[in-house]
Design a protein around this motif. Structure first.
Motif, PDB file in Angstrom:
ATOM      1  N   UNK A 291       0.872  -1.174   0.178  1.00  0.00           N
ATOM      2  CA  UNK A 291      -0.049  -0.097  -0.044  1.00  0.00           C
ATOM      3  C   UNK A 291       0.888   1.445  -0.174  1.00  0.00           C
ATOM      4  N   UNK A 292       0.217   2.281  -0.521  1.00  0.00           N
ATOM      5  CA  UNK A 292       0.910   3.634  -0.381  1.00  0.00           C
ATOM      6  C   UNK A 292      -0.353   4.766   0.128  1.00  0.00           C
ATOM      7  N   UNK A 293      -0.443   5.543   0.650  1.00  0.00           N
ATOM      8  CA  UNK A 293      -1.541   6.317   1.414  1.00  0.00           C
ATOM      9  C   UNK A 293      -1.258   7.702   1.079  1.00  0.00           C
ATOM     10  N   UNK A 294      -2.665   8.212   1.338  1.00  0.00           N
ATOM     11  CA  UNK A 294      -3.009   9.609   1.553  1.00  0.00           C
ATOM     12  C   UNK A 294      -4.194   9.884   2.301  1.00  0.00           C
ATOM     13  N   UNK A 295      -4.112  11.253   2.886  1.00  0.00           N
ATOM     14  CA  UNK A 295      -5.315  11.571   3.787  1.00  0.00           C
ATOM     15  C   UNK A 295      -6.008  12.420   2.850  1.00  0.00           C
ATOM     16  N   UNK A 296      -7.333  12.185   3.205  1.00  0.00           N
ATOM     17  CA  UNK A 296      -8.385  13.021   2.370  1.00  0.00           C
ATOM     18  C   UNK A 296      -8.749  14.219   3.157  1.00  0.00           C
ATOM     19  N   UNK A 297      -8.264  15.360   2.763  1.00  0.00           N
ATOM     20  CA  UNK A 297      -8.460  16.577   3.655  1.00  0.00           C
ATOM     21  C   UNK A 297     -10.219  16.987   3.374  1.00  0.00           C
ATOM     22  N   UNK A 298     -10.103  17.235   2.037  1.00  0.00           N
ATOM     23  CA  UNK A 298     -11.793  17.569   1.685  1.00  0.00           C
ATOM     24  C   UNK A 298     -12.313  16.664   0.873  1.00  0.00           C
ATOM     25  N   UNK A 299     -13.505  16.246   0.856  1.00  0.00           N
ATOM     26  CA  UNK A 299     -14.223  15.322  -0.013  1.00  0.00           C
ATOM     27  C   UNK A 299     -13.925  15.463  -1.275  1.00  0.00           C
ATOM     28  N   UNK A 301     -14.426  13.288  -5.385  1.00  0.00           N
ATOM     29  CA  UNK A 301     -15.102  12.551  -6.104  1.00  0.00           C
ATOM     30  C   UNK A 301     -14.322  11.446  -6.925  1.00  0.00           C
ATOM     31  N   UNK A 302     -14.560  10.369  -6.930  1.00  0.00           N
ATOM     32  CA  UNK A 302     -13.943   9.213  -7.902  1.00  0.00           C
ATOM     33  C   UNK A 302     -15.154   8.412  -8.556  1.00  0.00           C
ATOM     34  N   UNK A 303     -15.125   8.497  -9.632  1.00  0.00           N
ATOM     35  CA  UNK A 303     -16.249   7.814 -10.329  1.00  0.00           C
ATOM     36  C   UNK A 303     -17.160   8.289 -10.043  1.00  0.00           C
ATOM     37  N   UNK A 304     -18.497   7.384  -9.586  1.00  0.00           N
ATOM     38  CA  UNK A 304     -19.595   7.863  -8.916  1.00  0.00           C
ATOM     39  C   UNK A 304     -19.704   7.980  -7.550  1.00  0.00           C
ATOM     40  N   UNK A 305     -18.603   8.104  -7.015  1.00  0.00           N
ATOM     41  CA  UNK A 305     -18.602   7.782  -5.393  1.00  0.00           C
ATOM     42  C   UNK A 305     -17.887   9.311  -4.886  1.00  0.00           C
ATOM     43  N   UNK A 306     -18.341   9.609  -3.870  1.00  0.00           N
ATOM     44  CA  UNK A 306     -17.622  10.797  -2.823  1.00  0.00           C
ATOM     45  C   UNK A 306     -17.079  10.163  -1.602  1.00  0.00           C
ATOM     46  N   UNK A 307     -15.666  10.354  -1.679  1.00  0.00           N
ATOM     47  CA  UNK A 307     -14.740   9.831  -0.439  1.00  0.00           C
ATOM     48  C   UNK A 307     -14.735  10.913   0.260  1.00  0.00           C
ATOM     49  N   UNK A 308     -15.305  10.794   1.840  1.00  0.00           N
ATOM     50  CA  UNK A 308     -15.340  11.932   2.625  1.00  0.00           C
ATOM     51  C   UNK A 308     -13.875  12.410   3.211  1.00  0.00           C
ATOM     52  N   UNK A 309     -13.972  13.603   3.677  1.00  0.00           N
ATOM     53  CA  UNK A 309     -12.777  13.966   4.537  1.00  0.00           C
ATOM     54  C   UNK A 309     -12.541  13.025   5.700  1.00  0.00           C
ATOM     55  N   UNK A 310     -11.415  12.835   6.004  1.00  0.00           N
ATOM     56  CA  UNK A 310     -10.855  11.962   7.065  1.00  0.00           C
ATOM     57  C   UNK A 310     -10.539  10.509   6.651  1.00  0.00           C
ATOM     58  N   UNK A 311     -11.039  10.082   5.592  1.00  0.00           N
ATOM     59  CA  UNK A 311     -10.583   8.885   5.128  1.00  0.00           C
ATOM     60  C   UNK A 311      -8.983   8.847   4.613  1.00  0.00           C
ATOM     61  N   UNK A 312      -8.604   7.739   5.055  1.00  0.00           N
ATOM     62  CA  UNK A 312      -7.312   7.322   4.340  1.00  0.00           C
ATOM     63  C   UNK A 312      -7.389   6.828   2.984  1.00  0.00           C
ATOM     64  N   UNK A 313      -6.990   7.275   2.007  1.00  0.00           N
ATOM     65  CA  UNK A 313      -7.155   6.768   0.588  1.00  0.00           C
ATOM     66  C   UNK A 313      -5.861   6.045   0.309  1.00  0.00           C
ATOM     67  N   UNK A 314      -5.912   5.043  -0.131  1.00  0.00           N
ATOM     68  CA  UNK A 314      -4.715   3.868  -0.582  1.00  0.00           C
ATOM     69  C   UNK A 314      -4.810   3.537  -1.725  1.00  0.00           C
ATOM     70  N   UNK A 315      -3.845   2.981  -2.313  1.00  0.00           N
ATOM     71  CA  UNK A 315      -3.752   2.416  -3.589  1.00  0.00           C
ATOM     72  C   UNK A 315      -2.544   1.291  -3.358  1.00  0.00           C
TER      73      UNK A 315
END
Length: 417
Positions: A291-299, A301-315
Motif C-alpha cells: 500500500x501507499x497512502x494519502x489523507x483525504x482533507x476535503x471530500x 469524487x472518484x467515479x460515481x462516489x464521494x470519498x469523505x474527508x478523514x478517510x485514508x485513501x490508498x492504492x
C-alpha cells in the motif's frame, strides 16, 4: 398506552435516522465494516491483508472502503482513482504518514509536519540523477569489502548473504549531517534547534536492529527496501537460466571473465548492461509495496462516489502491477518488457507506481536503483551460484515496503576463475 407509544417512537426515530444515513451515504464507496462497532473488519483484513484487498476489489468494484479500528480506509484500483490519488489537492501525504513516522522513529508530529518539505527538498536535491556519479566509487568500495568477507566459496541463506551489504552504509547518514550547515543561513535559531533535534533523533534510530535508512525521516524509503530488492533480483535471475546466461555474458563483455579483480563500476559501465536495470525494475514490479497512502482533507469524487474527508485513501502497487490490463502476463518475470520504457529519459512503464508519485515520489529512487544495479553487477562478476532450495514464496502479509521471503533459500557460491 404511553408505554406502547414510547418504544414505537424510539423505533420510528431509529428507522428515520438509519434511512437518513443511508441516503447520505448513497454516494460513498461500498463499505466493508464487520459486525463489531469500532473494530470493524480488522480480523479479516489483518489475517491476510493483500488477499483481502484483491477479493474486495473483485466483489465490490474499483473503489471500496474498509472500516478497521475506527478508521475508514478507501482503496482505488483503476486509472480514475490513480489520477485523483496523485493529482488532487484535496489529499495530503504528510497527514497520512505522521502517525507511522511518530511510532517508528519518535519524531513529534508537529516537527515532522514543519520540516518534512524542507528535508524532502534537501534529499531530493542530494539524490538527483545528475549527482549520482559522486556515489559510485563509495558504493563499489563498500561492496568489495563486504564480498571479501564472504571468502572464495561457501553456502548461505541468500537473504543473509545480501543483508551483509547493508552494514557499510553509515556514510549516508554522514551525508545528511554535512548538509545541515547549508540550511543555517535561512533558518532562525529556534528552527535550527528543532532541526538539530531531528538530527539527534535520527542518530538514535540507526541501531543495527532498526532500518538504518530512516536516517532522513523516512524520505529515503526506497533505500530501506534496497536489500530485499537486491535479494529478489538475484533470485529471479538465478531461477531464469536464459536471463542468468545473458547477464553473465554481458558482465564478461564489459569487465572480463575473471572475478578476482577489484573492478570499478561506473554509470557508463551500467549503461552497457541494460538487462541488469530491466531485471531490477521487473523485480520491483513483482515485489512492490502492498500500500501507499494519502489523507483525504476535503471530500473528493472518484467515479460515481464521494470519498469523505478523514478517510485514508490508498492504492496497492502490489496489485496494480499484477493487473493484466497494465502488465500482460503479470505473474511472469519478463525483464524484456522494460525495453519499451524510455529509461534514457528516466521514464518508467505506465502505472508502475512502486516509488509513489505526485508531489512526493520517493526522493531516493535513483540512488536506490544505482546501488542495486551495482550490487547485482558486482556479485555476479565475482561469484558463480548454485541453488540449493526451491524458489521462495513471498510473505503476502506484508503491507508496507518490499515483500520479503516466507522461507529461506540457500545457495552455494564460488569465486569465478
Amino acid at each position: 398506552m404511553y408505554m406502547f407509544l414510547m418504544p414505537l417512537a424510539i423505533i420510528l426515530g431509529c428507522t428515520v435516522l438509519y434511512l437518513f444515513n443511508q441516503q447520505r451515504n448513497l454516494h460513498r464507496p461500498p463499505c466493508i465494516s464487520g459486525w463489531i462497532p469500532w473494530i470493524g473488519a480488522v480480523f479479516r483484513f489483518g489475517k491476510a491483508p493483500l488477499e483481502f484487498i484483491e477479493q474486495a476489489r473483485i466483489k465490490y468494484g474499483p473503489v471500496f472502503t474498509i472500516f478497521v479500528l475506527g478508521n475508514r480506509i478507501t482503496f482505488v484500483t483503476e486509472e480514475e482513482g490513480f489520477d485523483v490519488f496523485f493529482k488532487s489537492k484535496e489529499l495530503n501525504f504528510e497527514h497520512a504518514v505522521e502517525d507511522p513516522i511518530y511510532r517508528t522513529v519518535s519524531i513529534p508530529k508537529n516537527i515532522f509536519l514543519t520540516f518534512h518539505g524542507l528535508l524532502y527538498g534537501l534529499m531530493k536535491n542530494k539524490m538527483k540523477i545528475s549527482h549520482l556519479y559522486q556515489f559510485s566509487e563509495k558504493l563499489v568500495e563498500g561492496l568489495h569489502e563486504e564480498l571479501e568477507s564472504l571468502g572464495t566459496d561457501g553456502s548461505k541463506d541468500l537473504y543473509n548473504l545480501v543483508r551483509n551489504w547493508s552494514k557499510s552504509r553509515r556514510w549516508l547518514l554522514n551525508l545528511f549531517e554535512k548538509s545541515i550547515p547549508d540550511l543555517e543561513r535561512d533558518r532562525t535559531s529556534d528552527d535550527l534547534t528543532v532541526l538539530q533535534l531531528i538530527t539527534n533523533t535520527l542518530k538514535r534510530g540507526t541501531r543495527e536492529d532498526k532500518a538504518p535508512n530512516y536516517a532522513v525521516l523516512m524520505l529515503w524509503a526506497a533505500l530501506s527496501n534496497a536489500v530485499p530488492v537486491a535479494y529478489w533480483t538475484v533470485i529471479y535471475i538465478l531461477y531464469n537460466p536464459s536471463v542468468y546466461k545473458n547477464i553473465m555474458e554481458g558482465i564478461s563483455s564489459v569487465f572480463g571473465e575473471a572475478g578476482k579483480n577489484k573492478i570499478e563500476i561506473s554509470e557508463n559501465d551500467l549503461k552497457k548492461l541494460p538487462l541488469i536495470k530491466w531485471c531490477v525494475l521487473e523485480t520491483i514490479r513483482l515485489v512492490a509495496p502492498g500500500i501507499i497512502a494519502r489523507k483525504v482533507i476535503e471530500p473528493v469524487k472518484i467515479l460515481n462516489y464521494t470519498v469523505p474527508s478523514g478517510d485514508l485513501l490508498m492504492m496497492s502497487p502490489f496489485w496494480i502491477h499484477r493487473n493484466p490490463k497494465y502488465f500482460p502476463e503479470p505473474e511472469l518475470f519478463k525483464p524484456e518488457r522494460w525495453e519499451k520504457a524510455n529509461l534514457e529519459k528516466n521514464a518508467f512503464l505506465d502505472w508502475f507506481v512502486a516509488f509513489g508519485g505526485g508531489k512526493y515520489p520517493c526522493p531516493g529512487r535513483w540512488f536506490a536503483l544505482l546501488e542495486i544495479e551495482i550490487y547485482v553487477a558486482l556479485v555476479f562478476y565475482k561469484y558463480q551460484f548454485n541453488l540449493l532450495d526451491p524458489f521462495p514464496k513471498q510473505n503476502f502479509n506484508r503491507l508496507v515496503g518490499i515483500q520479503k521471503p516466507s522461507i529461506p533459500c540457500r545457495v552455494e557460491y564460488k569465486c569465478r576463475k
